[in-house]
Design an enzyme around this catalytic site. Sequence first.
Site, PDB file in Angstrom:
ATOM      1  N   SER A  65       0.798  -1.221   0.000  1.00  0.00           N
ATOM      2  CA  SER A  65       0.000   0.000   0.000  1.00  0.00           C
ATOM      3  C   SER A  65       0.840   1.286   0.000  1.00  0.00           C
ATOM      4  O   SER A  65       1.633   1.497  -0.909  1.00  0.00           O
ATOM      5  CB  SER A  65      -0.939  -0.070   1.201  1.00  0.00           C
ATOM      6  N   ASP A 280      -3.355   6.113  -3.081  1.00  0.00           N
ATOM      7  CA  ASP A 280      -2.170   5.560  -2.423  1.00  0.00           C
ATOM      8  C   ASP A 280      -1.552   4.495  -3.337  1.00  0.00           C
ATOM      9  O   ASP A 280      -2.009   4.298  -4.467  1.00  0.00           O
ATOM     10  CB  ASP A 280      -2.495   5.023  -1.013  1.00  0.00           C
ATOM     11  N   ARG A 509      -0.078   5.888  18.927  1.00  0.00           N
ATOM     12  CA  ARG A 509      -0.565   7.103  18.265  1.00  0.00           C
ATOM     13  C   ARG A 509      -1.365   7.943  19.246  1.00  0.00           C
ATOM     14  O   ARG A 509      -2.205   7.424  19.975  1.00  0.00           O
ATOM     15  CB  ARG A 509      -1.460   6.756  17.088  1.00  0.00           C
TER      16      ARG A 509
END
Length: 532
Positions: A65, A280, A509
């Site tokens: 990806s 992407d 994150r």
Amino acid sequence: TFDTSAIKNNIIAHEKSEFVYTYGTAGFRSNADVLGSVMYKVAILAALRSKKLNGATIGVMITASHNPEEDNGVKLVDPRGEMLEQSWEVYATKLANAKDGDSLVQVVQDVIAQNKIDVETPANVIYAYDTRPSCPHLVKCLELGLKAAGAQSTNFGLKTTPMLHYLVRCINTAGTSDAYGEPTEEGYYTKLTSAFSAAVKGKPRLSTLHVDCANGVGAPKLREMTKHISSDVLSVDVVNEDITTLGQLNKNCGADYVKTQQRAPPSISIKAGDRCCSFDGDADRIVFYYVTEDGTFRLLDGDKIAGLAALFIAELVQEAGIDSIKVGVVQTAYANGSSTNYLTKVLNVPVSCVSTGVKHLHHEAEKYDVGVYFEANGHGTVLFSPDALNIIKTAEAKTPAQKQAITQLAALTDLINQTVGDAISDMLLVEAILTSRQWSFEEWDQAYTDLPNRLVKVVVSDRHIFKTTNAERQLVEPAGLQAEIDALVAKYSNGRSFVRASGTEDAVRVYAEAATRAETDDLAFKVAQLVY
Ligand code: NG1
Ligand code: ZN
């Protein structure tokens, strides 16, 4: 026939014996150097999965990806074009970590026993890959595994990830009442482009859309797609289509770059009035953007696409006189607070929040008649339930306006790739809606204004100690940390922040949003300090 000695004898040795593999939200993904052994085992798993499902065709996609070019990865696609069923992810992980022929055969036999697999059932597998330089070698490793497992297989060559999902669904539904389409690349283009033409019929074409293809597989495929549609109906300009120069894939371009950097790729000269979007590396994500007269960059991300699609479809079902069909939206905690507010308060549609990862969004979206799901990063699609499809197909128009709405809805059901997020299909969906409304990006953008937001990556010694609940919005462990975050958040107007361990990177994150940029940055920084 199923010969475990072939599986044992042809095994590809681990490239790095200490490396531990995990089948995560994106399948296996890492530096390509350690993936040959994994491909061999994934092939065997795909064969077992097919046998378990009475010989249904399973898909294998080789791609990483938006990751850097030196990485690669692999994921399995279930018969209806969906991600591999979650309960099988553990088998994938176990197989991948089997270090020698004997332990591999042991895991294979466990999978067979636990799932009561009849090994005599034939296995059918199709596979495809993206433009990465490591793909040819990894394909060979996969083929060795398919051969050892005695699977029937077809190499579909260079494809986008969503094309492979489409092909799997087409093959498995061929000849049934819910046949999904022609199982060829040509069939994919024909289905999408005829649906697009039907959806925009009678409306003037919009200005050219500049499409950054991240120097990946989306570039040749988008070019091919445009051959199937007149430039009087759709005009696209393919940018960043260098798939042969080493090192160019996803480099300073693509949807992930644009979303995380909040700016256009330097390779695109963008001026006020230009309409741009970025795919992407495997063309399953898309984000749109433009600059205002004063040069300000404006991003139209997955949340904005979800809002546009929900608005358009909800109004169409009203106009069509079939408003028994209910539209719902699925988001993750990364959705901007303003988008959730817009959906629930302005559009009055139900919104559910689920954990990160497309499989979670997809399954939740199946609960609605029309389930719109998008991750903020631009991965998403719209699912129509079998009932909704039937109502749309059999609806009888009483007025020309109703007829038009029903035709448009029917076109959307073909236009939208219902197996998985698809940059090409999503691009056509957005263009169809904007063409239908004759809207500019500015007009689309007016739905709501994003709250300033910040995503910070914190490298910690052990990310696994961070355990969450409530669709990842709250920490339950480490004990006490959530209370400290709550106390901080309370000090900011429109403040929101949450912490979770990444499923694809060795990091934690931190997401924060608040009323102003300064407050947002301050909140993100302070929460990150708590985590560190
Ligand atoms: P992790 O690394 O678990 O945050 C990231 C993305 C997901 C999804 C997966 C790939 C963010 C914040 N997270 O997951 O949305 O795209 O990669 O499957 O963008
Ligand atoms: Zn992707």
